[in-house]
Design an enzyme around this catalytic site. Structure first.
Site, PDB file in Angstrom:
ATOM      1  N   GLY A  33       8.011 -15.337  -3.241  1.00 54.95           N
ATOM      2  CA  GLY A  33       6.984 -14.979  -2.265  1.00 54.95           C
ATOM      3  C   GLY A  33       5.605 -15.007  -2.889  1.00 54.95           C
ATOM      4  CB  SER A  34       2.257 -14.835  -1.368  1.00 61.40           C
ATOM      5  OG  SER A  34       2.340 -13.604  -0.688  1.00 61.40           O
ATOM      6  N   GLY A  88       8.612  -8.987  -4.584  1.00 65.04           N
ATOM      7  CA  GLY A  88       7.787  -8.457  -3.507  1.00 65.04           C
ATOM      8  C   GLY A  88       8.652  -7.849  -2.413  1.00 65.04           C
ATOM      9  CB  ALA A  89       9.123  -5.493  -0.316  1.00 66.99           C
ATOM     10  CG  ASP A  90       8.809  -9.421   4.002  1.00 64.58           C
ATOM     11  OD1 ASP A  90       7.860 -10.158   3.699  1.00 64.58           O
ATOM     12  OD2 ASP A  90      10.001  -9.751   3.852  1.00 64.58           O
ATOM     13  CE  LYS A 101      13.183  -8.622  -1.992  1.00 62.61           C
ATOM     14  NZ  LYS A 101      11.956  -9.454  -1.992  1.00 62.61           N
ATOM     15  N   GLY A 104      10.146 -14.658   3.097  1.00 60.94           N
ATOM     16  CA  GLY A 104      10.083 -15.976   2.452  1.00 60.94           C
ATOM     17  C   GLY A 104      11.411 -16.714   2.500  1.00 60.94           C
ATOM     18  CD  GLU A 110      13.641 -12.337  -2.261  1.00 61.52           C
ATOM     19  OE1 GLU A 110      12.543 -12.837  -2.512  1.00 61.52           O
ATOM     20  OE2 GLU A 110      13.873 -11.727  -1.198  1.00 61.52           O
TER      21      GLU A 110
HETATM   22  C1  A5P Z   1      11.164 -13.599   0.042  1.00 59.86           C
HETATM   23  O1  A5P Z   1      12.346 -13.950   0.651  1.00 59.86           O
HETATM   24  C2  A5P Z   1      10.790 -12.220   0.419  1.00 59.86           C
HETATM   25  O2  A5P Z   1      11.782 -11.269   0.322  1.00 59.86           O
HETATM   26  C3  A5P Z   1       9.536 -11.768  -0.275  1.00 59.86           C
HETATM   27  O3  A5P Z   1       9.788 -10.983  -1.385  1.00 59.86           O
HETATM   28  C4  A5P Z   1       8.782 -10.999   0.723  1.00 59.86           C
HETATM   29  O4  A5P Z   1       8.776 -11.776   1.887  1.00 59.86           O
HETATM   30  C5  A5P Z   1       7.364 -10.701   0.291  1.00 59.86           C
HETATM   31  O5  A5P Z   1       6.606 -11.861   0.318  1.00 59.86           O
HETATM   32  P1  A5P Z   1       5.064 -11.846   0.087  1.00 59.86           P
HETATM   33  O6  A5P Z   1       4.838 -11.325  -1.293  1.00 59.86           O
HETATM   34  O7  A5P Z   1       4.672 -13.292   0.218  1.00 59.86           O
HETATM   35  O8  A5P Z   1       4.457 -10.996   1.135  1.00 59.86           O
END
Ligand code: A5P
Length: 237
Positions: A33-34, A88-90, A101, A104, A110
């Site tokens: 993710g970003s 990361g996480a949403d 999560k 992405g 994950e």
């Molecule tokens: C990827 O599958 C996700 O679990 C990411 O960890 C989550 O979407 C966070 O992404 P961003 O850092 O891009 O917000």
């Protein structure tokens, strides 16, 4: 914090604070993710300076990024136990640090990597902290393509409106594992742990994006400060 650039600054700060915890000799899980992107950049910088680690990526995208920057990679086949994973996480639930999560699309790998990790360090900007999961973000649910419509109907019966994820190219999004994703809007989730197990008992579902009791630490970056949150059990002990 509203501008994209400001938000990137916060993601970078959180990533760098987490990467500072990585020590020589560790097996390190690399998220997707970003925000995790900044962690890969920061780890690569430390590797170039002499840090010796082996990294386990959670997606093809992260593997490609880390490989390009010279981070030594391996897999769970070689290393069953990961010392520290940075991802990361949403959404992060303030009370228990449970997560949504999968925005992405990498939630399955994950979750496998997180479950194999002694420590899971989550990096977010403060906009992602919520009192109840599901308020802003649907739960991503990874399903096998066969009969996905029937699976979606059963997920709908649990009280959500599932929608099949479409990629930027306008085609059905396909995960690294060859599956589809249903983004399931539940609204505020009263019991994430219960919902997690209800979802995973539906045939056709591979995994879901609720991460329950896996978080060791959340590094939250806000403007001018970086805070560390730990789950209640760890705080008490
Ligand atoms: C990827 O599958 C996700 O679990 C990411 O960890 C989550 O979407 C966070 O992404 P961003 O850092 O891009 O917000």
């Amino acid at each position: 914090v509203d501008s994209h650039q400001d938000r990137d600054q916060l993601k970078m700060k959180a990533a760098e604070a987490a990467v500072a915890e990585v020590k020589d000799g560790m097996i390190v899980g690399l998220g997707t993710g970003s925000t995790a992107w900044f962690a890969v950049e920061s780890i690569a910088k430390r590797v170039a300076e002499g840090l010796r680690i082996t990294a386990i990526p959670t997606s093809e995208q992260t593997a490609e990024h880390a490989h390009r920057l010279g981070v030594p990679l391996s897999s769970l086949a070689e290393h069953h136990r990961i010392d520290l994973t940075i991802d990361g996480a949403d959404e992060v639930e303030r009370s228990d640090l449970n997560l949504i999560k999968g925005g992405g699309g990498a939630l399955l790998r994950e979750k496998i990597v997180a479950s194999a990790s002694a420590q899971l360090v989550i990096i977010v900007d403060e906009a992602k902290l919520v009192d109840r999961l599901g308020v802003h973000f649907p739960v991503p649910v990874e399903v096998v393509p066969f009969g996905w419509q029937a699976t979606a109907r059963r997920v709908g019966n649990l009280g959500s409106t599932p929608s099949l994820r479409v990629g930027a190219d306008g085609k059905t999004f396909v995960t690294d594992g060859g599956h589809y994703i249903l983004d399931c809007a539940f609204g505020p989730i009263a019991s994430p742990a219960q919902l997690e197990s209800e979802l995973n008992s539906i045939v056709g579902i591979v995994e879901n994006g609720l991460f329950i009791g896996l978080t060791s630490q959340v590094v939250v970056a806000g403007s001018g400060h970086v805070d560390i949150l730990r789950p209640r059990a760890a705080r008490a002990g």
